[in-house]
Design an enzyme around this catalytic site. Sequence first.
Site, short mmCIF file in Angstrom:
data_model
loop_
_atom_site.label_atom_id
_atom_site.label_comp_id
_atom_site.label_asym_id
_atom_site.label_seq_id
_atom_site.Cartn_x
_atom_site.Cartn_y
_atom_site.Cartn_z
CB CYS A 51 -80.93 44.87 -82.53
SG CYS A 51 -79.15 44.40 -82.04
CG HIS A 102 -73.96 52.51 -95.49
ND1 HIS A 102 -73.61 52.97 -94.24
CD2 HIS A 102 -75.50 51.46 -95.20
CE1 HIS A 102 -75.04 52.81 -93.71
NE2 HIS A 102 -75.92 51.93 -93.97
#
Lengths: 426, 280
Positions: A51, A102
Amino acid sequence: MNVQVVYCNHQTADLNLRERLAFPSADHVVRAYDELQVRFPKSEYVVISTCNRVELYTAQEDPADKPSHADLVQFFSDFHQVPKTEFFNDFLERQGPEAVRHLFKVASSIDSMVLGETQIVSQIKSAYELSTETSANGPLTHALFQRALAVSGRVRTETKLSEGRVSIASVAVGDFGKSIFDRFDDKTVLILGAGEMASETLTYLKDEGVKRIIVCNRSFERAQKLASEYSGEAREWNRLQESLSVADVIVSTTGAERPILSVDEFRLIRKKTGPRPIFILDLGAPRDVESGVSKIDDGIFLYNIDDLEATCEKNRKKRASAIAKANSIIEEETEKFMHEIYHKATGPIIKQLREHWHEISRQELEILFRKLPELDERQRESVEKTIQRVVNKLLHPPLETLRDEARTGPPTGMLKTLKQLFQIKE
Amino acid sequence: MQLQNVTILCFFASYTGALILELTQFLRQSRVLLWSSIALTAAGLFAQTIYLVERSRQTELPPLLASTQDWVLVSAWLAVAFYLGIKAWDRSLSMGVFVLPLALLLVASSRYVSDQPNPRVAISYQWSMVHASFWVFGIFGVLLALVISVMYLLQHNRLKHKKAELPALHLLSLERLNRLNWWLIVTSVPLLTLGMITGLWMSYLSAGSEQPVSLINVAFVANALIWIAMTFLFGWLLVAKNATGRLVAWRTVLACLFLLVTLLTIKFLSADSIHARDLV
């Protein structure tokens, strides 16, 4: 060797865009892998779609094979039927150590909206497993994701990131739900969906004292399973309207591609129930509840993932020291990982070069021993050792330079030169 | 220090200081400043208590009966005592920014209303006491309902606009604020009604005295209007089925503001011919 990621997340793009670029189910991801393998056959892939983020990791043995940022944006545009211009600037690209860093941040939940949340670990695991099942990943992404999960564990053990409110549900209920309701033990909670997010939300709500739980899911078996875990009641999907009319708290976590709760439907429900307060938490991406629902009357309080951003930012500021410690661990692990993969890239060349030179020395020694049959075993051994030492000493400077080069980055140029100089073929 | 030297300015200054410190929490959260604010409020309350006791001693009447000024000051005293009580119960709740301005408004207003003892107490001391108590506690309840309603509207606005809670503005939940508001109105209005009834009864008792109370005056009409407005709100709260908390809060705010403005206006205009010494 190259590692690359293109992504958009809660920091770079709003939910409107993320939900259009999301892969709501495993089927979507599998279709994406098929399409990627046709377009970029020499790459490995892993897709993470939650999400809060949509990320595509790719890796290639030869950096020349890597797709460009524009290529990957084109893929997303074609796959989701979203014009490139609408998301190009929000869709970032990272390469090499930045891409690795990342992923380590994502896995450690530094990059999550809710700092310290644990759900991201299982989401990464699932993404990695799916890419393995479909053979979309390969040795590089395998090493990368294995390491990311290990780094996540280390960060959680060595820092205090996982303390306090560490789930989206806890933040939403803690900051908004508790400002609406005084207590939850007299409220009816309706959970739409039966996945991990639903389970995590129920765990938190149970701790808050919720007694009446209704789980409504398209797969009734899954609803029953989840409901039984939390002493709730499972309901079939066709009883959704009836369930909505009795709920005080609605948490929607389905993977539906379109909203399951429309304004018109909800208006009809509110006509029956009156304007009593109702707390709706839409954790779906794409969203499960039309945003206009909150405007039907004063008693509806609807929140989606992005609405929690400000609260999460407040929590983040409170834990700046834990973040700094986690970042230093991630930095150390990124460096280590990059060094390992660069070093791994030089391995085959070093091996071939050594074998090649030693083979030459063996051949020359055989010729020499045939010419000097009077040499006894001891003398032969001494000559062999001397030649080996000479070969090793000659090999040492170029190999050491290669290792040095691999400490700071991929020694692509050096490897190419060595291959050319010594005519090494892969 | 002589107790007679305590003036309205002493506790007005204390409450002002406390409010300023409370407001600084919005700029920078500080435990020291928070405690300083509580300490200043407590000091102000102590000074106000001394002032009221001293006034009571001078007039030989309880503060509720002494004068309009004392009556307003008792309302302010109740508000501040309530605030400190809430702080003792839950320090994180932001009540000061709501209650202290109200207390300051009441204290400031007290400067402009009559400080002369009510001459009609002599008609019936007990009935006067009962009448004043009902009115003061009724009005105090209504003022609290105003504070609670303002808190409700702020909390509702924050939640509807999906904003994170400000650390300096921690409020109760909407559910609790709505319940408190309902109970405050439902208990205050009967108190005001009893205040009206006892007032009418005292007017009847005064008929044969040297200073009879006429009901044909501005003060009675204004008080009756307040009572009618609050009774309407009360009735609506009891019968309304689909009233949202926000609507209740808005109506409460309007009714309470009407009460506050009406009461203060008749006091400022010295139009209170029932409770003041100088008859119109």
